[in-house]
Design an enzyme around this catalytic site. Structure first.
Site, PDB file in Angstrom:
ATOM      1  N   HIS A 360       0.862  -1.180   0.000  1.00  0.00           N
ATOM      2  CA  HIS A 360       0.000   0.000   0.000  1.00  0.00           C
ATOM      3  C   HIS A 360       0.900   1.232   0.000  1.00  0.00           C
ATOM      4  O   HIS A 360       2.026   1.207   0.502  1.00  0.00           O
ATOM      5  CB  HIS A 360      -0.871  -0.050   1.261  1.00  0.00           C
ATOM      6  CG  HIS A 360      -1.938   0.995   1.340  1.00  0.00           C
ATOM      7  ND1 HIS A 360      -1.680   2.305   1.668  1.00  0.00           N
ATOM      8  CD2 HIS A 360      -3.282   0.906   1.171  1.00  0.00           C
ATOM      9  CE1 HIS A 360      -2.820   2.978   1.691  1.00  0.00           C
ATOM     10  NE2 HIS A 360      -3.804   2.163   1.386  1.00  0.00           N
ATOM     11  N   ASP A 437       2.978  -4.851   8.185  1.00  0.00           N
ATOM     12  CA  ASP A 437       1.710  -4.139   8.019  1.00  0.00           C
ATOM     13  C   ASP A 437       0.579  -5.171   8.089  1.00  0.00           C
ATOM     14  O   ASP A 437       0.380  -5.948   7.158  1.00  0.00           O
ATOM     15  CB  ASP A 437       1.704  -3.404   6.682  1.00  0.00           C
ATOM     16  CG  ASP A 437       0.390  -2.671   6.403  1.00  0.00           C
ATOM     17  OD1 ASP A 437      -0.529  -2.744   7.240  1.00  0.00           O
ATOM     18  OD2 ASP A 437       0.287  -2.046   5.334  1.00  0.00           O
ATOM     19  N   GLN A 440      -4.570  -5.522   6.630  1.00  0.00           N
ATOM     20  CA  GLN A 440      -5.488  -6.389   5.897  1.00  0.00           C
ATOM     21  C   GLN A 440      -5.533  -7.808   6.462  1.00  0.00           C
ATOM     22  O   GLN A 440      -6.328  -8.619   5.997  1.00  0.00           O
ATOM     23  CB  GLN A 440      -5.084  -6.444   4.422  1.00  0.00           C
ATOM     24  CG  GLN A 440      -5.245  -5.139   3.677  1.00  0.00           C
ATOM     25  CD  GLN A 440      -6.704  -4.731   3.525  1.00  0.00           C
ATOM     26  OE1 GLN A 440      -7.601  -5.552   3.518  1.00  0.00           O
ATOM     27  NE2 GLN A 440      -6.938  -3.430   3.406  1.00  0.00           N
ATOM     28  N   LYS A 463     -10.575  -1.602  10.028  1.00  0.00           N
ATOM     29  CA  LYS A 463     -10.466  -2.796   9.188  1.00  0.00           C
ATOM     30  C   LYS A 463     -10.916  -4.050   9.941  1.00  0.00           C
ATOM     31  O   LYS A 463     -11.052  -5.113   9.337  1.00  0.00           O
ATOM     32  CB  LYS A 463      -9.021  -3.009   8.735  1.00  0.00           C
ATOM     33  CG  LYS A 463      -8.389  -1.831   8.033  1.00  0.00           C
ATOM     34  CD  LYS A 463      -8.823  -1.693   6.596  1.00  0.00           C
ATOM     35  CE  LYS A 463      -7.937  -0.679   5.874  1.00  0.00           C
ATOM     36  NZ  LYS A 463      -8.355  -0.459   4.488  1.00  0.00           N
ATOM     37  N   CYS A 601      -4.830   2.635  -3.704  1.00  0.00           N
ATOM     38  CA  CYS A 601      -3.601   3.130  -3.065  1.00  0.00           C
ATOM     39  C   CYS A 601      -2.493   2.080  -3.140  1.00  0.00           C
ATOM     40  O   CYS A 601      -1.726   1.889  -2.190  1.00  0.00           O
ATOM     41  CB  CYS A 601      -3.863   3.532  -1.611  1.00  0.00           C
ATOM     42  SG  CYS A 601      -5.007   4.899  -1.440  1.00  0.00           S
TER      43      CYS A 601
END
Length: 643
Positions: A360, A437, A440, A463, A601
């Site tokens: 991202h 990260d 997700q 999220k 993004c």
């Protein structure tokens, strides 16, 4: 307080929990009006779409269900810790005897409610939280869960030494690579039973009979009787009931262009259950105050709630200490925090940062900015034509100048699940720090920062069914305490003079000023909700739904899936011949389907596949086969319009 007391632990002995008696009596007084809501979910009219000839399924009807009795109260009843309003046994008359917390002496600095719970926080030196025995969050982990790495067999990697590395590094790298298994067609997913109170979302195995909880959400084949989506069960054999889950989300009573809302934009943000909404409302109605510094009752309540959410976040990630949990606005702010503190403090000209092609923009731009400012080099791990990390190429990038590896656990644009544990181990063998990260991944699979052994881990609350504007930065405690603060102000200092300032250790060190207290509490409620169902159950259900949806989409003429990794989560990006992606999004919106159309993004990875934008349906555990069917039916209709 809402969501503090697990149902299985309920007993009159909990009457001494501060404010519990007040909250329960308040809800008990309102029950008659809540039961009169009359907004049950009619499973005989589930808004299903086409029966799909490629997936013949059982045609047995759900006889005699009509409107779910629990639905009469489920949509507007205040839910305390997973208790359902229809459970009248929950409200015990002995709770009315609960005594309020006694006030602490003025300027005493100790939370009045904390004293009553015998786990006082010293508000004059708020270094950490406390263990609240009434907040039970499962901490059992599954090491490496959901991370099935690629094989690097035959990759040509030297078993000894990479250029510029010592023999010790070469030996470590060789060992790490030799332990990487080959992808298998199916990953065996261990299930847990969820936390206390989760039984509401499951049908008892003993009483299951011919009731198929997915029957209302898919078509049937009366001749074969085969099922399109396997029934997902917990460890006790109880069957996950998606329709009950869906009733917890008020937004699904919305209509769009005259059609029921179908939310397939979960990679952008997830919807919020009533339990999370109610918890935030309760905070503003009963607890609103700044935290840590005052001795009055509302400050104590707000501090308890805020630090309780920190403990829930710690357990959710399986961090060692609440001191390793920092509340931020979201994953983007968390990555920027690391770049502008540790990165600015520790990286020098000539040092290298490695990211992957899947990232991202939030995991690219901060490092680019830092590289331009300090003369660093940004290097990129490539992916294959399925969107899978090429570990052999990653190994070639590692060298003595590598100081940081920052990568996503799940791609937001393709859904690829990366071999995170192996990436971390290889980076550490080269002497680099690692940021993962998890924006997700946290809503789809178990997150265990100790098993990953990453140095930082970031995610956003919105999220994972929580509020917007709140997220978490996990960092190893010793690393955080030797990193300079990002912002200066109140709450992050021990002492200030005009000549010198002494800072707190983490987490206060990085939480200057008044934070997003209410939404942190809301995030805690969202974590409770996920734990109540069980993250492993959620993963298994979503996996089957993703397989079902992918099988249908790939057969549509002119549709090209972007990202076909064997190990995926949630996302099904595609382009559609003769249609612009925004056209497809607009047509889907006409029938109530929300998807993302654009570059997400993540422009570099889309350009790797020769496209600028995609249509991106993405799934969550409240989605059904009916949602997928409607998506596929609409795409076939669009195909017919432009053959």
């Amino acid at each position: 307080m809402p969501n503090e007391v697990p149902a299985a632990n309920f007993s009159p002995d909990l009457a001494d929990h501060p404010r519990l008696g007040k909250a329960l009596n308040l809800v008990h007084d309102k029950l008659p009006s809540l039961f009169a809501g009359g907004n049950g979910f009619n499973v005989n009219d589930p808004q299903t779409s086409l029966p799909d000839p490629h997936f013949p399924v059982n045609s047995a009807p759900v006889s005699g269900l009509g409107v779910s009795p629990s639905g009469l109260s489920g949509s507007n009843a205040l839910n305390l810790g997973g208790f359902q309003a229809e459970d009248n046994n929950f409200f015990k008359p002995t709770l009315s005897s609960a005594q309020p917390a006694s006030a602490s002496p003025a300027s005493g600095g100790i939370s009045p409610s904390a004293v009553n719970q015998r786990n006082a926080v010293d508000l004059s030196n708020p270094q950490t939280s406390f263990h609240d025995p009434h907040v039970g969050v499962p901490t059992a982990s599954t090491a490496g869960f959901g991370q099935v790495p690629q094989s690097v067999a035959g990759s040509g990697i030297s078993p000894s030494v990479l250029p510029g590395q010592s023999n010790a590094f070469g030996d470590d790298l060789s060992r790490i690579l030799s332990e990487i298994p080959v992808f298998r067609n199916e990953t065996q997913v261990p299930l847990n039973a969820g936390s206390a109170g989760s039984q509401y979302y499951f049908l008892s195995g003993a009483g299951f009979g011919s009731h198929d909880p997915y029957a209302a959400s898919r078509g049937f084949d009366s001749q074969t009787g085969s099922k399109a989506l396997p029934l997902v069960k917990d460890a006790a054999g109880n069957v996950f009931d998606v329709e009950r889950v869906k009733r917890d989300f008020p937004v699904f009573r919305e209509t769009v262009n005259g059609h029921p809302l179908v939310w397939l934009d979960n990679a952008a943000t997830t919807q919020k259950p009533k339990q999370v909404i109610d918890r935030i409302v309760y905070f503003y109605e009963h607890e609103n105050s700044n935290i840590h510094r005052a001795a009055h009752e509302l400050a104590a309540r707000a501090t308890d709630a805020y630090e309780g959410a920190r403990e829930k976040s710690r357990a959710f990630l399986n961090a060692r200490s609440v001191n390793e949990i920092i509340f931020v606005r979201g994953a983007t702010e968390a990555i920027n925090l690391v770049a502008k503190t540790w990165g600015a403090q520790n990286l020098n000209a000539g040092d290298e940062i490695i990211v992957s092609n899947l990232e991202h923009h939030a995991n690219i731009v901060p490092w680019q900015q830092l590289a331009a400012k300090k003369g660093l080099k940004l290097r990129v791990i490539p992916v294959d034509d399925d969107g899978q990390i090429l570990l052999s190429e990653y190994a070639k990038l590692l060298n003595p100048r590598t100081k940081l590896v920052s990568f996503t656990q799940v791609s937001n644009a393709l859904g690829t699940v990366t071999p995170a544990k192996q990436i971390v181990e290889m980076a550490h063998a080269a002497g680099a720090r690692v940021l993962v990260d998890g924006a997700q991944s946290v809503s789809h699979m178990r997150s265990d920062v100790q098993a990953l052994n990453c140095d930082w881990f970031v995610f956003s609350g919105h999220k994972v069914f929580g509020p917007t504007g709140i997220g978490v930065l996990y960092g190893k405690e010793d690393l955080l305490n030797t990193t300079d603060p990002w912002q200066g102000g109140g709450n992050m200092i021990k002492d200030v003079t005009f000549e010198y300032t002494q800072f707190h250790n983490a987490p206060n060190r990085f939480e200057a000023g008044t934070g997003n207290i209410a939404d942190a509490v809301g995030l805690g409620a969202a974590i409770d909700y996920v734990n109540k169902i069980g993250i492993d159950v959620i993963h298994d259900y979503e996996h089957h739904l993703l397989v079902y949806a992918t099988g249908l989409l790939k057969d549509i003429p002119g549709l090209r899936l972007i990202g076909t990794a064997q190990n995926k989560a949630s996302v099904m990006s595609f382009v559609f011949d003769k249609y612009q992606t925004e056209e497809v999004g607009a047509e889907l919106n006409k029938v109530g389907i929300a998807v993302r159309s654009g570059h997400h993004c993540a422009q570099p990875i889309l350009r790797r596949f020769g496209v600028e934008t995609t249509v991106r349906p993405s799934l969550a555990f409240y989605n059904t086969c009916a949602d997928v069917d409607l998506l596929v039916d609409t795409l076939y209709r669009l195909r017919s319009a432009k053959k």
